[in-house]
Enzyme design. Structure first.
Site, PDB file in Angstrom:
ATOM      1  N   GLU A 196     109.829  22.343  42.010  1.00  0.00           N
ATOM      2  CA  GLU A 196     110.108  22.575  40.590  1.00  0.00           C
ATOM      3  C   GLU A 196     109.774  21.304  39.823  1.00  0.00           C
ATOM      4  O   GLU A 196     110.137  20.208  40.260  1.00  0.00           O
ATOM      5  CB  GLU A 196     111.584  22.916  40.350  1.00  0.00           C
ATOM      6  CG  GLU A 196     111.894  23.046  38.853  1.00  0.00           C
ATOM      7  CD  GLU A 196     113.345  23.361  38.511  1.00  0.00           C
ATOM      8  OE1 GLU A 196     114.023  24.011  39.317  1.00  0.00           O
ATOM      9  OE2 GLU A 196     113.782  22.928  37.432  1.00  0.00           O
ATOM     10  N   GLU A 240     113.000  20.266  29.188  1.00  0.00           N
ATOM     11  CA  GLU A 240     114.309  20.884  29.455  1.00  0.00           C
ATOM     12  C   GLU A 240     115.339  20.156  28.600  1.00  0.00           C
ATOM     13  O   GLU A 240     115.534  18.953  28.746  1.00  0.00           O
ATOM     14  CB  GLU A 240     114.699  20.802  30.937  1.00  0.00           C
ATOM     15  CG  GLU A 240     115.988  21.586  31.198  1.00  0.00           C
ATOM     16  CD  GLU A 240     116.528  21.481  32.627  1.00  0.00           C
ATOM     17  OE1 GLU A 240     116.007  20.696  33.422  1.00  0.00           O
ATOM     18  OE2 GLU A 240     117.507  22.187  32.912  1.00  0.00           O
TER      19      GLU A 240
END
Ligand SMILES: *[C@@H]1O[C@H](CO)[C@@H](O)[C@H](O)[C@H]1NC(C)=O
Ligand SMILES: *[C@@H]1O[C@H](CO)[C@@H](O)[C@H](O)[C@H]1NC(C)=O
Length: 255
Positions: free
Chosen positions: A144, A149
């Site tokens: 990932e 974010e």
């Protein structure tokens, strides 16, 4: 034969390296263009690790819409969701209906293919809002890598996970005024043929470099979502939250 350096560089470019547009910057210019490059929801469905359930389809644009070449993901509080908890770990209670999309094309960095992934983001930073622009493994997890974010504060987190517990995070400050800012990640195979180097930019300035262990050859989904609560705190907003995204582009360079 003598050639000046500039001429040699040009020869190298024309001899082997090609740039292929995987997702063009105008993919949000109309619903039909959008639907040719993107799918609605997460690759695995509507639920993930926060309190929002993703809602959208070619006949429902209340939470996922494109207009003025901009994607809007819109979260609204919801009452009596059915089922009431997320089907994904850690099964949080559902408090919002919101939006997620993922690219139809998978991203696979190889020893001969590098990727550049970029876009412009108007990202909410209020407590309980959890927008993201991220890459996650098609098979298993990790890999990932999070290019954007925001966890309910005025910071963007760049993250790369080698394992579920071995993660590198670099934080950059992000304005709270919903102005658009550019993010870019350049993913290149390392010379060991196994690891991937990721250079992260904000507004075209290099802000962080991270390395993903064994990411070479692993297909990744590119996801844009507006999750809520979870890692971004709770309670989230009582009104509508909108995350806007434009000019997303993915290019692959290789031989
Ligand atoms: C939850 O999802 C976000 C993306 O929305 C991701 O960055 C994060 O790693 C996930 N966290 C867990 C614990 O799965
Ligand atoms: C992940 O693995 C890469 C490659 O081995 C290494 O360079 C990097 O430091 C690792 N990340 C963390 C957080 O340990």
């Amino acid at each position: 034969m003598f050639l000046p350096t500039a001429a040699l560089a040009l020869l190298a470019t024309t001899a082997g390296v090609q740039a292929v547009t995987v997702i063009p910057s105008n993919s949000f210019s109309s619903l039909s263009t959008f639907e040719s490059f993107w799918n609605y929801l997460y690759p695995w469905g509507s639920d993930h690790n926060g309190s929002a359930r993703m809602v959208g389809s070619s006949s429902d644009h209340s939470h996922i819409n494109v207009a003025s070449s901009t994607l809007s993901l819109i979260a609204t509080p919801t009452s009596n969701p059915s089922p009431p908890t997320s089907s994904a770990n850690p099964h949080p209670a559902i408090h919002y209906a919101s939006g997620a999309i993922h690219a139809k094309a998978q991203i696979t960095v190889t020893n001969t293919n590098a990727y550049t992934i970029s876009g412009e983001f108007s990202s909410p930073t209020a407590k309980g809002t959890w927008p993201a622009f991220w890459l996650t493994a098609v098979n298993g997890w990790p890999p990932e890598t999070d290019i954007g974010e925001w966890k309910g504060t005025t910071q963007n987190w760049y993250n790369t996970f080698n394992t579920s517990s071995v993660v590198r995070s670099d934080l950059v400050s992000w304005p709270s005024d919903l102005s658009f800012h550019a993010l870019k990640a350049v993913l290149t195979a390392e010379s060991n043929g196994a690891d991937v180097r990721i250079d992260f930019y904000m507004d075209n300035v290099l802000r962080a470099t991270q390395f993903g262990q064994g990411f070479v050859g692993k297909p990744l989904w590119l996801i844009i979502n507006l999750q809520m609560e979870g890692s971004s705190g709770s309670p989230g907003p009582s009104g509508t939250t909108t995350y806007k995204i434009r000019n997303v582009q993915v290019t692959r360079t290789g031989s």
